[in-house]
Design a protein around this motif. Structure first.
Motif, short mmCIF file in Angstrom:
data_model
loop_
_atom_site.label_atom_id
_atom_site.label_comp_id
_atom_site.label_asym_id
_atom_site.label_seq_id
_atom_site.Cartn_x
_atom_site.Cartn_y
_atom_site.Cartn_z
N GLY A 27 0.93 -10.46 -16.04
CA GLY A 27 1.61 -10.05 -17.27
C GLY A 27 2.78 -9.12 -17.01
N LEU A 28 2.62 -8.23 -16.02
CA LEU A 28 3.72 -7.33 -15.66
C LEU A 28 4.90 -8.11 -15.09
CD1 LEU A 28 1.71 -4.49 -13.84
CD2 LEU A 28 2.55 -4.48 -16.18
N VAL A 29 4.59 -9.09 -14.25
CA VAL A 29 5.64 -9.91 -13.64
C VAL A 29 6.34 -10.76 -14.71
CG1 VAL A 29 6.12 -11.76 -11.98
CG2 VAL A 29 4.49 -9.94 -11.39
N ASP A 30 5.56 -11.37 -15.58
CA ASP A 30 6.14 -12.21 -16.63
C ASP A 30 7.02 -11.40 -17.58
OD1 ASP A 30 4.83 -14.37 -15.57
OD2 ASP A 30 3.24 -14.43 -17.08
N ALA A 31 6.64 -10.16 -17.83
CA ALA A 31 7.41 -9.29 -18.72
C ALA A 31 8.62 -8.69 -18.02
CB ALA A 31 6.51 -8.18 -19.27
N LYS A 32 8.75 -8.97 -16.73
CA LYS A 32 9.85 -8.44 -15.90
C LYS A 32 9.84 -6.92 -15.82
CE LYS A 32 12.83 -12.43 -16.87
NZ LYS A 32 12.31 -13.14 -15.68
N THR A 33 8.64 -6.35 -15.97
CA THR A 33 8.49 -4.91 -15.76
C THR A 33 7.89 -4.64 -14.38
OG1 THR A 33 6.32 -4.93 -16.84
CG2 THR A 33 8.24 -4.42 -18.22
N ALA A 34 7.64 -5.72 -13.64
CA ALA A 34 7.22 -5.61 -12.26
C ALA A 34 7.90 -6.71 -11.46
CB ALA A 34 5.70 -5.74 -12.12
N LEU A 35 8.40 -6.37 -10.30
CA LEU A 35 9.04 -7.34 -9.43
C LEU A 35 8.02 -8.00 -8.51
CD1 LEU A 35 12.27 -5.48 -8.16
CD2 LEU A 35 12.15 -7.35 -9.84
N VAL B 68 16.52 -0.28 -12.90
CA VAL B 68 15.23 0.05 -12.28
C VAL B 68 14.15 -0.81 -12.91
CG1 VAL B 68 13.48 1.85 -11.98
CG2 VAL B 68 15.91 2.43 -11.79
N THR B 69 13.23 -1.31 -12.08
CA THR B 69 12.07 -2.05 -12.57
C THR B 69 10.84 -1.16 -12.45
OG1 THR B 69 13.06 -4.13 -11.83
CG2 THR B 69 10.72 -4.16 -12.35
N GLY B 70 9.97 -1.25 -13.40
CA GLY B 70 8.84 -0.33 -13.48
C GLY B 70 7.94 -0.31 -12.27
N ALA B 71 7.66 -1.48 -11.68
CA ALA B 71 6.70 -1.52 -10.57
C ALA B 71 6.92 -2.72 -9.68
CB ALA B 71 5.26 -1.55 -11.12
N SER B 72 6.28 -2.68 -8.53
CA SER B 72 6.21 -3.83 -7.64
C SER B 72 5.00 -3.64 -6.73
CB SER B 72 7.48 -3.99 -6.80
OG SER B 72 7.40 -5.17 -6.01
N PHE B 73 4.08 -4.59 -6.79
CA PHE B 73 2.89 -4.56 -5.95
C PHE B 73 2.91 -5.78 -5.04
CE2 PHE B 73 1.07 -2.94 -10.19
CZ PHE B 73 1.54 -1.65 -9.96
N ALA B 74 2.82 -5.58 -3.75
CA ALA B 74 2.83 -6.70 -2.81
C ALA B 74 1.65 -7.64 -3.07
CB ALA B 74 2.77 -6.18 -1.38
N ILE B 75 1.88 -8.93 -2.86
CA ILE B 75 0.80 -9.91 -2.99
C ILE B 75 -0.06 -9.80 -1.74
CG2 ILE B 75 0.23 -12.36 -3.21
CD1 ILE B 75 2.89 -12.77 -4.61
N TYR B 76 -0.98 -8.89 -1.80
CA TYR B 76 -1.82 -8.55 -0.65
C TYR B 76 -3.28 -8.64 -1.09
CZ TYR B 76 -3.30 -5.77 3.45
OH TYR B 76 -3.89 -5.31 4.60
N GLY B 77 -4.05 -9.48 -0.42
CA GLY B 77 -5.44 -9.67 -0.81
C GLY B 77 -6.24 -8.38 -0.80
N TRP B 78 -5.86 -7.46 0.08
CA TRP B 78 -6.55 -6.17 0.16
C TRP B 78 -6.48 -5.44 -1.17
CZ3 TRP B 78 -4.56 -0.91 1.96
CH2 TRP B 78 -5.61 -0.06 2.31
N PHE B 79 -5.34 -5.56 -1.88
CA PHE B 79 -5.21 -4.88 -3.17
C PHE B 79 -6.17 -5.47 -4.20
CE2 PHE B 79 -0.51 -3.79 -2.14
CZ PHE B 79 -0.92 -2.72 -1.35
N MET B 80 -6.31 -6.79 -4.21
CA MET B 80 -7.26 -7.41 -5.14
C MET B 80 -8.69 -6.96 -4.83
SD MET B 80 -7.96 -9.30 -7.75
CE MET B 80 -6.67 -10.48 -8.16
N GLU B 81 -9.02 -6.91 -3.55
CA GLU B 81 -10.36 -6.44 -3.14
C GLU B 81 -10.60 -5.02 -3.64
OE1 GLU B 81 -10.11 -6.80 1.12
OE2 GLU B 81 -9.38 -8.85 0.93
N GLN B 82 -9.58 -4.18 -3.50
CA GLN B 82 -9.72 -2.77 -3.90
C GLN B 82 -9.79 -2.62 -5.41
OE1 GLN B 82 -10.24 -0.27 -1.96
NE2 GLN B 82 -9.58 -0.89 0.08
N LEU B 83 -8.99 -3.39 -6.14
CA LEU B 83 -9.00 -3.30 -7.59
C LEU B 83 -10.36 -3.74 -8.16
CD1 LEU B 83 -5.40 -4.62 -8.27
CD2 LEU B 83 -6.22 -2.30 -8.73
N LEU B 84 -11.01 -4.68 -7.47
CA LEU B 84 -12.35 -5.09 -7.91
C LEU B 84 -13.38 -4.01 -7.55
CD1 LEU B 84 -12.42 -8.90 -6.99
CD2 LEU B 84 -12.25 -7.85 -9.26
N ALA B 85 -13.29 -3.46 -6.34
CA ALA B 85 -14.24 -2.41 -5.94
C ALA B 85 -14.13 -1.20 -6.85
CB ALA B 85 -13.98 -2.01 -4.48
N ALA B 86 -12.91 -0.91 -7.31
CA ALA B 86 -12.70 0.23 -8.21
C ALA B 86 -13.43 0.04 -9.53
CB ALA B 86 -11.21 0.44 -8.46
#
Length: 468
Positions: A268-276, A215-233
């Motif tokens: 960092g999550l991807v490089d550490a292989k804790t996110a796909l 099992v890998t800890g996480a996976s977040f799609a490369i979606y511009g909407w997510f970056m927009e939301q993470l900044l708005a947050a």
């Protein structure tokens, strides 16, 4: 600002705008309050009767172009049937026109012949273009004419479609992203399933603990909407000039320090292989999550019902707010989805009839039906008083997270949403930058610097196509 000869005046910018996107989720500047004020003489007079008072008069036909397919399309058709059965003086014909991009392209092509729709559903990042086109009658005109009460409309949703104090369209399908996590895997990793990670560091720590036994800890799609939301947050704007709402945006801020830190955390999550890294498609991360291959993912609230149902019998789904750099970061989510726009090249009677349909769609009972059948937010707070919505929250308690996150969003130009005419292409440029950072082609700062420059250049080209 109004586009001159709107169908042809955006040779480069329109081509930028109409690009295929991978999922859901701008707006215009407040100086455009007069943009659509140059409304043609066919603009509706909201005080006129949509069908007159004569029983022998044929019902007014409203053609509604939408982009709801599959089960969403069936839910939309059900709303149309409900309206038509209770409004004999107006009959709505719903016509699926493909993706948001395809539908908008078809509308532009139809304007000279006036063969287009009376009403069209447009994704939120097309709002800037719709206003600049001068092709719409702002719903504010109908609201003001009859004193329509907008008090129960969700302020954070209505605010997205309000520019210069004027509401241009009526929100219809609305969502925002949340963190989904596998409670069973949390338990197995010794994590408290009732205390999901809330900060970037907590997500990183949880992902590390969860990455084991295939099992890998996480996976977040490369979606511009997510970056927009993470900044708005974090209360950070995506473009200058008040996120393009005080005046037309002229510069992308996607390379600001908050964005750099966010992408460095993600990489960092991807490089550490804790996110796909599974690419741009949210469907791919969703499938991996439902298969138990990853323990956490980001996805739209509109997909909540499908995710919970898909995990039924396999594991319990938990939901949480979007993570932030720190617990004290202030901001909120930006609504995604689409809204309904009345076109001004139709007779006043037809525009008024379209408004009658819009009002029906905004009624609490209608919104309740739409919500439970799709997972989109009700646009009116009164819908939560409907028993079917209360029952649905019992069945899907995870949706309370989405409601709470929306209501907890701190009102600001950041959470109200960015406005630029080239938003679709800007989003794709951000996605390309994320990919370049993940693959090591560029470091994070350089990738975002290049994306910001390209977006700024394209905004300049777009702005030259409009006159002040």
């Amino acid at each position: 600002m109004v586009i001159r000869n709107w169908k042809w005046a955006l040779p480069a910018a329109a081509a930028m705008l109409i690009l295929p996107l991978s999922a859901c989720a701008g707006n215009p500047d407040t100086n455009n309050g007069g943009a659509a004020s140059s409304e043609p003489s066919t603009t509706a007079s909201p005080s006129s009767s949509p069908a007159g008072g004569e029983a022998s008069k044929a019902p007014v036909k409203v053609v509604w172009w939408h982009s709801m397919s599959g089960e969403l399309g069936k839910a939309a058709d059900a709303l149309v049937s409900g309206f038509n059965s209770t409004h004999p003086d107006v009959q709505v014909e719903a016509v699926f026109q493909g993706t948001y991009d395809e539908s908008l392209n078809k509308m532009k092509a139809s304007m000279d012949s006036k063969s287009g729709p009376s009403l069209i559903q447009v994704y939120e990042i097309g709002s800037r273009f719709m206003i600049d086109s001068g092709a719409v009658t702002p719903v504010q005109q109908f609201i003001d004419a009859e004193g329509y009460d907008v008090g129960s409309l969700e302020p954070n949703i209505r605010g997205y479609y309000t520019f210069g104090g004027k509401q241009y369209s009526m929100p219809f399908n609305t969502s925002n992203p949340i963190l989904y996590y596998n409670k069973d895997l949390f338990k197995a990793a010794g994590l408290d399933p009732e205390k999901p990670p809330a900060t970037y560091q907590e997500v990183a720590d949880a992902a590390k603990a969860l990455t084991k036994d295939g099992v890998t800890g996480a996976s977040f799609a490369i979606y511009g909407w997510f970056m927009e939301q993470l900044l708005a947050a974090q209360g950070k704007e995506l473009v200058n000039n008040g996120n393009g709402r005080d005046s037309a945006a002229t510069e992308s801020l996607v390379n600001q320090e908050a964005a750099v830190q966010t992408l460095e955390w993600w990489k960092g999550l991807v490089d550490a292989k804790t996110a796909l890294n599974l690419g741009r498609k949210t469907d791919d991360t969703k499938k991996a999550f439902l298969a138990g291959q990853v323990a956490m993912t980001l996805d739209s609230t509109a997909g909540l019902r499908g995710i919970v149902d898909g995990a039924a019998g396999k594991f319990e789904v938990g939901t949480a707010f979007l993570p932030r750099p720190s617990a004290d970061a202030e901001g909120g989510v930006v609504v995604g989805g689409a809204s309904l726009w009345v076109l001004n090249n139709k007779p006043a009677e037809e525009q008024q009839a379209a408004w009658e349909f819009i009002k029906y769609l905004a009624e609490p009972a209608t919104q309740a039906q739409w919500h439970i059948n799709t997972g989109y937010f009700p646009i009116t707070t009164k819908a939560y008083d409907e028993q079917v919505v209360k029952d649905n929250l019992v069945k899907y308690p995870q949706f309370q997270t989405a409601v709470d996150q929306l209501h907890a969003s701190k009102p600001s130009t950041a959470s109200q949403g960015a406005v630029m005419g080239v938003f679709p292409e800007a989003r794709q440029l951000v996605e390309a930058a994320i990919e370049e950072a993940f693959t090591g082609k560029k470091d994070v700062k350089a990738a975002l610097d290049d994306a910001a420059k390209q977006i700024t250049d394209k905004i300049a080209v777009y702005n030259k196509t409009v006159s002040k």
